[in-house]
Motif scaffolding. Structure first.
Motif, short mmCIF file in Angstrom:
data_model
loop_
_atom_site.label_atom_id
_atom_site.label_comp_id
_atom_site.label_asym_id
_atom_site.label_seq_id
_atom_site.Cartn_x
_atom_site.Cartn_y
_atom_site.Cartn_z
N GLN A 1 30.15 -14.10 -49.64
CA GLN A 1 31.24 -13.32 -49.07
C GLN A 1 32.56 -14.05 -49.18
OE1 GLN A 1 29.28 -12.89 -45.25
NE2 GLN A 1 28.91 -10.70 -45.60
N LEU A 2 32.54 -15.38 -48.98
CA LEU A 2 33.77 -16.16 -49.12
C LEU A 2 34.27 -16.13 -50.56
CD1 LEU A 2 33.02 -19.28 -46.89
CD2 LEU A 2 34.76 -17.53 -46.49
N HIS A 3 33.33 -16.16 -51.51
CA HIS A 3 33.70 -16.09 -52.93
C HIS A 3 34.42 -14.77 -53.22
CE1 HIS A 3 32.74 -14.90 -57.16
NE2 HIS A 3 33.19 -16.11 -57.40
N ASP A 4 33.88 -13.66 -52.69
CA ASP A 4 34.49 -12.35 -52.92
C ASP A 4 35.85 -12.24 -52.24
OD1 ASP A 4 32.31 -11.57 -54.41
OD2 ASP A 4 31.29 -10.59 -52.73
N GLU A 50 29.35 -18.22 -39.27
CA GLU A 50 28.37 -17.18 -38.95
C GLU A 50 28.84 -15.83 -39.48
OE1 GLU A 50 27.68 -17.16 -34.80
OE2 GLU A 50 26.74 -19.16 -34.76
N LYS A 51 30.13 -15.66 -39.63
CA LYS A 51 30.70 -14.39 -40.06
C LYS A 51 30.69 -14.24 -41.58
CE LYS A 51 34.76 -11.44 -39.38
NZ LYS A 51 36.12 -11.35 -38.78
N PHE A 52 30.91 -15.33 -42.30
CA PHE A 52 31.02 -15.26 -43.76
C PHE A 52 30.11 -16.31 -44.41
CE2 PHE A 52 35.26 -13.80 -42.30
CZ PHE A 52 35.24 -12.53 -42.86
#
Length: 221
Positions: A182-185, A176-178
């Protein structure tokens, strides 16, 4: 014997019969062999039919994004999550599994390619069918270790197998957070690169796999 055990036994019989799939496909661009979807589906379908078991697909998630290929042309990359349900024709019992797939095409076939890929790997992983492939094994890195320096000034890119495995691990680590982007970055920061995933080197891809596996273990702890 309960109905559930009957279906499980039938699926186990498929594992006994389908022990290996020969890699008959060949990727001319990247020069590697692979087990085709038709080879996998045809062999497994025969044994499932003998057991009176069928498998039905259901696309539960689907996204499409634009991508510029190496020649500068725009193509479309589709990502799907498919639910596959095994149904026993004798008892009516059902067992479902999920599989992710990704397909790339310049026209309207990206989604169909993604579904085909999801089915191929659903069958291979459900029945633990070996082909000799290891997504963490990178031949380019091995060639460097063995003294292959034919192109010392040209950085090598991670293989499709490595990158597809990274993408799968990213999906598995979504919370829910990422989200995936966003995980890629975050991964780019952790492996200290400015490159996007499609331009990662084998070393960068291997580092990302190790990080994602550790993160997945922490989530499951």
């Amino acid at each position: 014997m309960t109905e559930e055990r009957k279906l499980v036994k039938k699926l186990a019989n498929v594992m006994k019969e389908v022990k290996y799939i020969e890699k008959k496909g060949f990727n001319n661009f990247n020069k590697y062999k692979y087990a085709t979807e038709s080879d996998v589906a045809e062999r497994v379908r025969e044994v499932l039919a003998e057991q009176s078991v069928m498998m039905l697909p259901d696309v539960v998630e689907h996204t499409t994004r634009e991508h510029q290929n190496r020649k500068g042309n725009v193509e479309y990359i589709a990502t799907v999550k498919v639910k596959f349900t095994f149904i026993d024709g004798e008892t009516g019992e059902e067992i479902s599994i999920h599989s992710a797939g990704e397909g790339q095409d310049a026209g309207d076939k990206a989604v169909y390619k993604a579904i085909t890929g999801a089915q191929k790997y659903a069958l291979m992983k459900a029945f633990m069918i070996p082909t000799g492939d290891d997504p963490e094994n990178d031949p380019n890195e091995q060639n460097q270790q063995n003294g292959d320096k034919s192109k010392p000034n040209q950085p090598q890119k991670a293989s499709d197998k490595q990158l597809n495995f990274v993408k799968k691990l990213i999906k598995d680590n979504v919370t829910e957070k990422f989200n995936e982007s966003q995980l890629h970055d975050l991964l780019k920061k952790r492996i200290k690169t400015e490159n996007n995933m499609e331009n990662w080197t084998p070393k960068e891809a291997s580092a990302a796999i190790k990080i994602l596996n550790k993160d997945e273990e922490k989530q499951g702890a």
